[in-house]
Design a protein around this motif. Structure first.
Motif: not given
Length: 189
Positions: A53-59, A87-91, A126-129, A133-138
């Protein structure tokens, strides 16, 4: 009916393969499963496992799929183990605003259990970033002037002033996701 709860069955060694090389995820898996098997030796190792899935899952759906894909990859590619954990983190954007969370996938003997952490509300900026296309950790590293926070306390540690950490939340979610294996006779009726 045979009973296979931990009270009656104490395997001497438990082997766990985690679908990540991140020490936070490896420690969470080891800590959660060790609590159910206090008299066992726990052998836990991580491996690179693609989420597909995407590097930063959005759903929520994409995040859950990423965890399941990682666990299945471990089961297919690694040596035999008692548990394959991912484990997979997402937003996602919820009715009350954006939040981050993680999905847990645990496979044991072809049984899959899926768990989920609680939501951590995120600031709109943060959500807008992340949506850009950015990743949460960054994003967190930039906002809080940290380095590689995702292998430490994570956004959770930063936003809760250290009262919770990425590892503590993942451990809790894994403890809950383990229940079908610990209560096999109830789930296999």
């Amino acid at each position: 009916m045979t009973t296979t709860t931990t009270q009656h069955n104490h395997p001497h060694q438990i082997n766990i393969i985690v679908g990540s090389t991140n020490p936070v995820k490896i420690n969470a898996a080891k800590n959660a499963i060790a609590q159910y098997f206090p008299s066992s030796t726990i052998h836990c190792q991580g491996m690179h496992a693609p989420s597909q899935v995407a590097e930063q899952p959005m759903t929520e759906a994409e995040t859950k799929l990423g965890a399941i894909n990682r666990a299945k990859y471990c089961q297919q590619q690694a040596e035999p183990a008692d548990f394959y954990v991912a484990m997979e983190g997402g937003v996602d954007q919820f009715e009350h605003g954006p939040a981050t969370f993680a999905y847990m996938a645990i496979i044991s003997h072809d049984t899959l259990s899926v768990g989920r952490s609680a939501n951590l509300p995120l600031p709109e900026k943060v959500y807008a970033a992340l949506a850009a296309g950015e990743e949460l950790g960054h994003v967190m590293d930039r906002m809080f002037s940290t380095q590689n926070i995702k292998q430490k306390g994570g956004a959770i540690g930063l936003l809760t002033q250290g009262l919770a950490s990425r590892e503590s939340i993942y451990t809790q979610a894994l403890l809950l996701a383990m229940t079908p294996f610990i209560n096999a006779e109830l789930f296999n009726d």
